[in-house]
Structures are given as C-alpha cells and as structure tokens.
Design an enzyme around this catalytic site. Structure first.
Site, PDB file in Angstrom:
ATOM      1  N   SER A 152       0.703  -1.123  -0.048  1.00 14.33           N
ATOM      2  CA  SER A 152      -0.060   0.026  -0.003  1.00 14.33           C
ATOM      3  C   SER A 152       0.911   1.114   0.233  1.00 14.33           C
ATOM      4  O   SER A 152       2.069   1.010   0.386  1.00 14.33           O
ATOM      5  CB  SER A 152      -0.522  -0.138   1.206  1.00 14.33           C
ATOM      6  OG  SER A 152      -1.390   1.421   1.607  1.00 14.33           O
ATOM      7  N   TYR A 165      -2.354   0.224  10.699  1.00 12.52           N
ATOM      8  CA  TYR A 165      -2.458  -0.413   9.343  1.00 12.52           C
ATOM      9  C   TYR A 165      -0.713   0.024   8.745  1.00 12.52           C
ATOM     10  O   TYR A 165      -0.502  -0.806   8.098  1.00 12.52           O
ATOM     11  CB  TYR A 165      -3.413   0.473   8.479  1.00 12.52           C
ATOM     12  CG  TYR A 165      -3.615  -0.037   6.914  1.00 12.52           C
ATOM     13  CD1 TYR A 165      -3.930  -1.316   6.557  1.00 12.52           C
ATOM     14  CD2 TYR A 165      -3.051   0.914   5.952  1.00 12.52           C
ATOM     15  CE1 TYR A 165      -4.251  -1.539   5.269  1.00 12.52           C
ATOM     16  CE2 TYR A 165      -3.172   0.489   4.666  1.00 12.52           C
ATOM     17  CZ  TYR A 165      -3.780  -0.731   4.250  1.00 12.52           C
ATOM     18  OH  TYR A 165      -3.925  -0.992   2.887  1.00 12.52           O
TER      19      TYR A 165
END
Ligand SMILES: NC(=O)c1ccc[n+]([C@@H]2O[C@H](COP(=O)([O-])OP(=O)(O)OC[C@H]3O[C@@H](n4cnc5c(N)ncnc54)[C@H](O)[C@@H]3O)[C@@H](O)[C@H]2O)c1
Length: 279
Positions: A152, A165
């Site tokens: 990501s 995250y």
C-alpha cells in the site's frame, strides 16, 4: 482460424497457476480476472462464503475457490493443496487479503482499542502473509516461481492509514525482503504498493469497523486530490505490475523489489490538506 488471421498474442502468464488470497472482491478479484486473461489458472483463498460462491458461479473450472481464513496455516495449506490438485502445480502466490484501520489515529483510540485493534489487524495483514508464504513455498521452490505481496502507499508513507495499518504494511516490506533473501535463487519475492481505490476493504471489529468500507470514509475526489497523477484509480489499474512481476519471461531479474503503484506519490509523499494534531 483463417490462414491470413494473426493469432491473438499469448498472455504473459500462459500455462501458469496462481493462488491469490482475498480474491473475492476489490484488487484480489481484479487480479483473478487479469490473470485469467493472461492465460493463468487461478486458485483463491477467501474468508467470505458469499464471495466464494460468487467466484465458483462466475468462473467455473478456471478458478478453484477455497473458503478459509488467512490467519490459519491449515486453511492456507488447504488452498495450496486444492489449487495444486486441480491444476497440477503452483507458479505464483499472491498474499493480498488485508483489513484497513480507516485512519484511526493514536490519539483517537483508547488503549483497549489500540491493543485489540492490533491483535485483530496484524494477524490478517502480517501473519496471514507469513503463513501463506510458508504454505506455498515448497510448491514454488519446485516450480521456481514467485511470491508477490500487496502492500500500500502505507508501506512507504504516513497519512494513508493509522498506526495499526501503516505499521502492518511496513512489516510486510520486511517480510518481502527477508523471504526474497531466504528463497533465492529458487523463488522471486516482490511487492506492489497500490494507492486508494474503491473496494470492499473493511476494518477491525474491535474498532467498530467490520461493516465500514473504505469508500464510507473516503471520497474519490479526496483520493484523487492527494495523488500527483490526479485521478481515481480502479482496482484493474493496479494489476499490470503484478503481471510483470509474476511473468517468468518478463521478469527474470526483479526480486526483493517494491513497486509503488500509487499514481506518483514518490514524487512528494502524501499531503493532506488538513492533518496532524488538532488540539
Ligand atoms: N482499497 C484501497 O484503497 C487499498 C489501497 C492500498 C492497498 N490496498 C490493499 O489491497 C489489498 C486488497 O484489499 P481491497 O482493497 O481489494 O479490499 P477487499 O476487502 O475488497 O478485498 C480483500 C478481500 O480479503 C478478504 N479477507 C479479509 N480478511 C480475510 C481473512 N482473514 N482470510 C481470508 N480472506 C480475507 C475479504 O473478504 C475480501 O474479499 C489489501 O492488501 C489492501 O491492504 C487497498
């Protein structure tokens, strides 16, 4: 075929077999579609029963969908076995299933939420990748194949998630580097780091986010506005780098490599119009 007709070009993954975790929606599903177009057969490990049923109904014999949880070694191992039983081998493992934290910040969470959120998110995003790699490695060593992990922009920059995250995606970077080192010269191990897209991406139940999807807390305009290339990508827009990394013909040389598929964030990182402590 007519003698004068040019044959359709062979796909980059002709004859290959891939296993994709979280292939029931979003990026994983786009990868299933693209890998089939490129000539591969595909296995999927997916937790959602409904998505598994939908994959079976839509793709028939070209896809073997295993219902299971990436947090379980047995489920990862069963997905590898079912894929190999159906298609005879495994060339590519894609660790992709993950959950998000909707950007929940350190100061917005109670200590209990932080601890429970960690215990819920890391087992999917990090342990799931590790156990998938462990289950797939023997077959990939045999086939001299490759692993690819979905990262990501949060594997590189702050501000694309909260600390849970962002830390989990940075941990996946460490995993890729270590596995690329340990599995050379037999298996290439790489990562692709997409930016925001519309998908079914949800968050931890311990943060009350199990039914919250990414687009519930982000708008296409907000995502496009932080990207130097200034557009809102579709899941399919991220599949090309995976095909490149997976292809034996087109990738003999990349291992331990992280591809930033994030519409140019490397130019200047993430700049939110507002951010930081608002005390
Ligand atoms: N959507 C984004 O904006 C975005 C941005 C950057 C990176 N990513 C990454 O893309 C990858 C795919 O996410 P997505 O956005 O397509 O979300 P998604 O929710 O549409 O796809 C993830 C899939 O994984 C499945 N899954 C979740 N937990 C599981 C578990 N424990 N076991 C088995 N399957 C499980 C879900 O059911 C879902 O089908 C993730 O690694 C995510 O971190 C997404």
């Amino acid at each position: 075929m007519d003698a004068n007709q040019t044959p359709a070009p062979a796909g980059w993954l002709q004859g290959d077999v891939a296993l994709i975790t979280g292939g029931g929606s979003g990026l994983g599903l786009a990868l299933v579609e693209r890998f089939l177009l490129e000539g591969a057969k595909v296995g999927v490990l997916e937790r959602s029963h409904e998505k598994v049923d939908a994959l079976r109904a839509r793709f028939g014999d070209d896809v073997v969908a295993t219902q299971g949880d990436v947090r379980s070694y047995e489920d990862n191992s069963r997905a590898v076995a079912e894929t190999v039983n159906r298609f005879g081998k495994l060339d590519i493992f894609i660790g992709n299933a993950a959950i998000w934290d909707h950007g929940a910040s350190l100061m917005s969470l109670t200590p209990e939420q932080l601890a429970n959120g960690f215990d819920e998110l890391f087992p999917v995003n990090v342990k799931g990748y590790l156990l998938g790699a462990k289950a797939a490695a023997p077959e990939l060593i045999k086939s001299e194949g490759s692993m690819i992990f979905t990262l990501s922009n949060s594997a590189f920059y702050p501000g694309g998630g909260g600390p849970l995250y962002t830390a989990s995606k940075h941990a996946a970077v460490g995993l890729i580097r270590e596995l690329a080192y340990e599995l050379a010269p037999k298996v290439r191990v790489n990562g692709v780091g997409p930016c925001g897209m519309a998908s079914d991406l949800r968050g931890p139940a311990s943060l009350g986010q199990e039914n919250m999807r990414i687009m519930d807390s982000r708008s296409p305009e907000a995502i496009a506005s932080i990207l130097p290339l200034q557009f809102f990508p579709q899941a399919a827009d991220f599949t090309g780098p995976f095909v490149l990394l997976a292809s034996r013909a087109n990738n003999r040389t990349l291992s331990g490599v992280l591809l930033n598929a994030d519409a140019g964030l490397a130019i200047r990182g993430i700049r939110h119009t507002a951010g930081g402590l608002n005390l």
